[in-house]
Scaffold this motif. Structure first.
Motif, PDB file in Angstrom:
ATOM      1  N   LYS A   1      38.097 -15.118  12.276  1.00 49.86           N
ATOM      2  CA  LYS A   1      38.143 -16.531  11.876  1.00 49.86           C
ATOM      3  C   LYS A   1      38.643 -17.443  12.994  1.00 49.86           C
ATOM      4  O   LYS A   1      38.409 -18.660  12.968  1.00 49.86           O
ATOM      5  N   ASP A   2      39.317 -16.857  13.990  1.00 51.18           N
ATOM      6  CA  ASP A   2      39.795 -17.643  15.129  1.00 51.18           C
ATOM      7  C   ASP A   2      38.799 -17.655  16.283  1.00 51.18           C
ATOM      8  O   ASP A   2      39.088 -18.195  17.355  1.00 51.18           O
ATOM      9  N   GLY A   3      37.632 -17.029  16.070  1.00 50.97           N
ATOM     10  CA  GLY A   3      36.610 -17.008  17.109  1.00 50.97           C
ATOM     11  C   GLY A   3      36.822 -15.954  18.176  1.00 50.97           C
ATOM     12  O   GLY A   3      36.159 -15.980  19.219  1.00 50.97           O
ATOM     13  N   LYS A   4      37.726 -15.000  17.932  1.00 45.56           N
ATOM     14  CA  LYS A   4      37.989 -13.947  18.907  1.00 45.56           C
ATOM     15  C   LYS A   4      37.043 -12.767  18.679  1.00 45.56           C
ATOM     16  O   LYS A   4      36.867 -12.329  17.536  1.00 45.56           O
TER      17      LYS A   4
ATOM     18  N   THR B   1      23.402 -16.780  16.242  1.00 46.25           N
ATOM     19  CA  THR B   1      24.655 -16.714  15.493  1.00 46.25           C
ATOM     20  C   THR B   1      24.386 -16.759  13.991  1.00 46.25           C
ATOM     21  O   THR B   1      23.617 -17.594  13.515  1.00 46.25           O
TER      22      THR B   1
ATOM     23  N   LEU C   1      33.033 -11.858  15.446  1.00 45.81           N
ATOM     24  CA  LEU C   1      34.167 -12.742  15.721  1.00 45.81           C
ATOM     25  C   LEU C   1      35.021 -12.881  14.466  1.00 45.81           C
ATOM     26  O   LEU C   1      34.497 -12.940  13.349  1.00 45.81           O
TER      27      LEU C   1
ATOM     28  N   ASN D   1      27.458 -12.791  16.587  1.00 47.01           N
ATOM     29  CA  ASN D   1      26.490 -13.214  17.593  1.00 47.01           C
ATOM     30  C   ASN D   1      25.581 -12.031  17.911  1.00 47.01           C
ATOM     31  O   ASN D   1      26.068 -10.956  18.270  1.00 47.01           O
TER      32      ASN D   1
ATOM     33  N   ASP E   1      26.357 -16.237   9.940  1.00 44.77           N
ATOM     34  CA  ASP E   1      27.569 -16.106   9.135  1.00 44.77           C
ATOM     35  C   ASP E   1      27.173 -16.159   7.661  1.00 44.77           C
ATOM     36  O   ASP E   1      25.981 -16.171   7.332  1.00 44.77           O
TER      37      ASP E   1
END
Length: 359
Positions: free
Chosen positions: A230-233, A185, A228, A313, A187
């Motif tokens: 910001k909501d992890g979707k 992962t 993804l 990811n 960012d």
């Protein structure tokens, strides 16, 4: 997960290398070998065809409009299912469907023929995510009742010495699929990680675009880049490309290679090279280290998604099951007429003749 095609740019750029080796690479040695046994006229045609191929790449890159980063509103974002590794059962089922759908086409190049494994249904049937198997002949069955037990790679380029129609081919097939994967992962605050000592790094991350640089085993084993919001979707992607260099670098190297190749052809036409040996020596000296078509172990992947990216990811293969099996391929366009329009190896591409085919 909805399967999508790689962009045309990816198909053109995959496998190109930015490095300049001190000695001819495997690809350049293969190119040099194409001149063996050829006349100077045939060598000139090889150079001309290669020059046209390079010009085609350059023209395409000029016309190709790369996707630009775009910011999405929350209600504009589109989502995908979380990435999961297909089960061994589903992979085996796909390969069963794949082998049931394919066959081969026979192309006569007098006095030989080539075999092309026809797999055009892979993508339309949802089989586009499969690794393309390697095929080698175990036994070729000809229409006249004879057979050939020699081993030939069915790569569309290996010449099989015969001028007769093949009905079917018993082949040895090799392929593999991932049985275990790992997730890395990244960012904006954690832009670099390693996989088995190989670096994975964010080069660009803005709006809906992420560009990654991966070295060695990471580049060789990456399966998928999942973005993804910001909501992890997980976001649905719109396009993705893989290449062994930055696109701007590739264009520059390709143009330099084209100039060197044209200069070589100009010298050829002036009579500088008296034989194939002197020509090959000049090719190795003048354009070998400029070739953008060499093998590589590192590269980039650039991906665009239907939404703003918060993190990514990177999924990598961490274990594979290697399969060896046999399958029979049928000739899907057999020629039983006794004649075919074919190119003689000693003639130019446009000088065609009628050759008799033993059926």
């Amino acid at each position: 997960m909805i399967a999508k095609r790689l962009t045309i740019a990816a198909l053109l750029l995959i496998g190109f290398n930015a490095c300049t080796p001190k000695k001819p690479s495997a690809k350049m040695l293969e190119f040099l070998a194409a001149f063996d046994g050829k006349t100077m006229a045939e060598a000139r045609e090889i150079l001309s065809n290669h020059d046209q191929e390079i010009a085609h790449y350059i023209d395409f890159l000029k016309a190709f409009k790369e996707e630009a980063p775009k910011s999405y509103k929350a209600d504009e974002e589109k989502f995908d299912e979380p990435y999961t590794l297909p089960s061994p059962e589903s992979v085996k089922a796909k390969y069963t469907a794949y082998f049931a759908a394919i066959g081969f086409k026979q192309q006569v190049v007098y006095p030989n023929f080539l075999v092309v494994v026809e797999d055009t249904r892979r993508r339309s049937d949802g089989l586009g995510d499969l690794e393309v198997p390697g095929f080698e002949t175990e036994k070729i069955f000809f229409h006249d009742g004879s057979s050939d037990n020699k081993k030939y790679l069915l790569d569309g380029a290996t010449k099989i010495v015969a001028i007769k129609t093949a009905d079917s081919i018993l082949t040895n097939v090799n392929y593999s699929y991932t049985t275990k994967m790992v997730k890395v992962t990244l960012d904006k605050s954690n832009r670099s990680q390693t996989y088995k000592g190989a670096e994975i790094k964010i080069v660009k991350l803005d709006d809906n675009r992420v560009k990654l640089m991966m070295r060695d085993s990471a580049y060789q084993n990456y399966l998928y880049v999942e973005a993804l919001n910001k909501d992890g979707k997980p976001l649905d992607y719109s396009s993705r490309t893989s290449s062994a260099m930055e696109s701007a670098d590739f264009k520059e190297i390709l143009n330099d290679y084209s100039k060197a190749l044209k200069n070589l052809i100009k010298q050829f036409d002036k009579g500088v090279y008296k034989d194939i040996a002197s020509l090959k020596k000049a090719i190795a000296a003048q354009i070998s280290d400029k070739s953008p078509f060499d093998d590589t172990t590192s590269g980039f992947t650039e991906n665009y998604y239907h939404g703003n990216i918060d993190k990514v990811n990177v999924y990598l293969s961490d274990g594979r099951n290697k399969i060896k099996q046999q399958t029979v391929l049928q000739n899907i366009e057999p020629n039983y007429t006794g004649y075919t329009l074919t190119q003689d190896e000693k003639t130019s591409a446009l000088d065609l003749k009628i050759s008799q085919v033993n059926t």
